[in-house]
Design an enzyme around this catalytic site. Sequence first.
Site, PDB file in Angstrom:
ATOM      1  N   CYS A  42       7.919   3.662 -15.791  1.00  0.00           N
ATOM      2  CA  CYS A  42       8.277   2.238 -15.803  1.00  0.00           C
ATOM      3  C   CYS A  42       7.159   1.365 -15.266  1.00  0.00           C
ATOM      4  O   CYS A  42       7.324   0.168 -15.099  1.00  0.00           O
ATOM      5  CB  CYS A  42       9.570   2.011 -15.022  1.00  0.00           C
ATOM      6  SG  CYS A  42       9.464   2.567 -13.327  1.00  0.00           S
TER       7      CYS A  42
ATOM      8  N   GLU B 299       5.898   7.276  -7.350  1.00  0.00           N
ATOM      9  CA  GLU B 299       4.840   6.268  -7.201  1.00  0.00           C
ATOM     10  C   GLU B 299       3.968   6.554  -5.987  1.00  0.00           C
ATOM     11  O   GLU B 299       3.020   5.853  -5.703  1.00  0.00           O
ATOM     12  CB  GLU B 299       5.418   4.848  -7.176  1.00  0.00           C
ATOM     13  CG  GLU B 299       6.627   4.673  -6.302  1.00  0.00           C
ATOM     14  CD  GLU B 299       7.335   3.336  -6.498  1.00  0.00           C
ATOM     15  OE1 GLU B 299       6.780   2.415  -7.077  1.00  0.00           O
ATOM     16  OE2 GLU B 299       8.482   3.231  -6.019  1.00  0.00           O
TER      17      GLU B 299
HETATM   18  C1  PEP Z   1       5.578   0.680 -10.129  1.00  0.00           C
HETATM   19  O1  PEP Z   1       5.195   0.763  -8.965  1.00  0.00           O
HETATM   20  O2  PEP Z   1       4.947   1.142 -11.097  1.00  0.00           O
HETATM   21  C2  PEP Z   1       6.837   0.005 -10.453  1.00  0.00           C
HETATM   22  C3  PEP Z   1       7.340   0.049 -11.664  1.00  0.00           C
HETATM   23  O3  PEP Z   1       7.447  -0.714  -9.486  1.00  0.00           O
HETATM   24  P1  PEP Z   1       6.936  -2.127  -8.959  1.00  0.00           P
HETATM   25  O4  PEP Z   1       5.937  -2.653  -9.941  1.00  0.00           O
HETATM   26  O5  PEP Z   1       8.132  -3.003  -8.850  1.00  0.00           O
HETATM   27  O6  PEP Z   1       6.324  -1.777  -7.650  1.00  0.00           O
HETATM   28 MG    MG Z   2       6.435   0.296  -7.271  1.00  0.00          MG
END
Ligand code: PEP
Ligand code: MG
Length: 573
Positions: A503, A432
């Site tokens: 995700c 990320e």
């Molecule tokens: C993301 O950053 O894409 C992720 C799935 O985590 P979060 O949305 O919890 O930051």
């Molecule tokens: Mg994230």
Amino acid sequence: MSHIKGIGASSGIAIAKAYRMEAPDLSYDKKDIDSPEQEVKRFQDAIETSKGELEKIKDHALKTLGEEKAEIFSAHLLVLSDPELLQPIQDKIKSENVNAEAALDETANMFIDLFKNMDNEYMRERAADIQDVTKRVMAHLLNVTFPDPALIDEKVVIVAEDLTPSDTAQLNKEFVQGFTTDIGGRTSHSAIMARSLEIPAVVGTKEVTETINQNDMVIVDGIDGDVIVNPSDEQIEEYKQKQADFEKQKQEWAKLKDESTKTADGQHVELVANIGTPDDVDGVHGNGGEGVGLYRTEFLYMGKSQLPTEEEQFEAYKAVLESMGSDKPVVVRTLDIGGDKELEYLDLPDEMNPFLGYRAIRLCLERDDIFRTQLRALLRASVYGNLKIMFPMIATLGEFRQAKSLLEEEKANLKSEGTEVSDSIEVGMMVEIPATAVIAKQFAKEVDFFSIGTNDLIQYTMAADRMNERVSYLYQPYNPAILNLINNVIEAAHAEGKWAGMCGEMAGDEIAIPILLGLGLDEFSMSATSILPARTQILSLSKEEMASYKDEILAKDTSEEVVEFVKEKTGQK
Ligand code: PEP
Ligand code: MG
């Protein structure tokens, strides 16, 4: 009637009266008073009213959220019965002849400052309790409403500037038909939670709190991102029809619940769900999820006044693993606190840029006491199913290695204590932060898998805060810059014989799905409610055909060109 445009954050239509949730103005004037006795009485009345409310909230929490969450309110009730706090306030009213507001505020602040700076976690938590309770009592003294989502007992649409993830978690689906906020984007965590609760939501409207009054009739259209205030009878009919059509569509999708996800050319991809709590697994089963691709464990740490114990965590992880059975994978992400997910009780200093700050793995590597507790709970739970562990917000290989070696250490500790731990736990990382996507090749040698977190990857690549609706146009999943990074990650994984999943919210997006199929993504993890529409779409797509467009898509100049191309090739509108 007025029509407000926002960002559709959770599908569905809600039609109900507005319930405004706003932080009340608790400012007051310090005043001399004539009758200290009357003032003490006024103070005691405010305490009693607050106690009554807290009792109700506690009962409600006990029924809907469980014993552990209800304990927070027991702690608050204790504060309201504590003579060591109440007596000095009443003494102050009498000895200084000041109004109850000033006596309460000054005395409570003195205790809060004292407890906050103590080197004792228990006392620091008491400071947080006093702070919460004081606000409620102050609101009663000032005669202003203190909104309590847990006490809502009629059908409403919540209207708020913003909702924190823990506000969202408290919403009672029986009564809260939908919500709409001024700020936020599709990937803010309250939006993500709305999807897992299946509550229609429109966020980032900039103006709902300005335009909507308490009890106005409101339609929230989470499908198209529209909010209609005081609609006409015809509009209500029109949206009731849209609501019925949506329900019908859901029934169509539901027919695919037990099907495997195969493309038109017979290739299987894994369609799994993002969850926030063990309760969410019902939604995973109900929507035909093939496992869990992201368990956001931070919600276990939120909405309470202290860190969850190893035992509490073990129970939660075990429940999820057992419910998914031995073959459905469960990818658990270690604590990802920070950004829009705060833990008040950790008492971390405010930061200029929380999304770029001390968070997630950065905090866990420094506070390894917190991290080790979580790792032990996970390792102990590993024998109850098919567990995979991933670390969030990895920026450097050094961080990954350090996190993994703490995991190995705890594994060795548990084994030497005679505790059984699975030997086949895959250990991966979230991609990320752009730095890791760029050199995914180096990371791929050491990880078992990647899970691409596009919510953050897009925010960091485009330098656009995911919570800020003013720059939400820069949330561009189809921007060739993002697609090239994703491609780099998938290619790097495959070159090392590893798998790559996604995700972030992009994994469930209907324009993105054909592109990601073509790039060779192995696992798509999304809100449970997106799984069946995604499966319906994937069944009709040929992976080979999509792969043949890969180079052309990656070479496009703009997001718009990519969208146009995908629509043309897939026949989407
Ligand atoms: C993301 O950053 O894409 C992720 C799935 O985590 P979060 O949305 O919890 O930051
Ligand atoms: Mg994230």
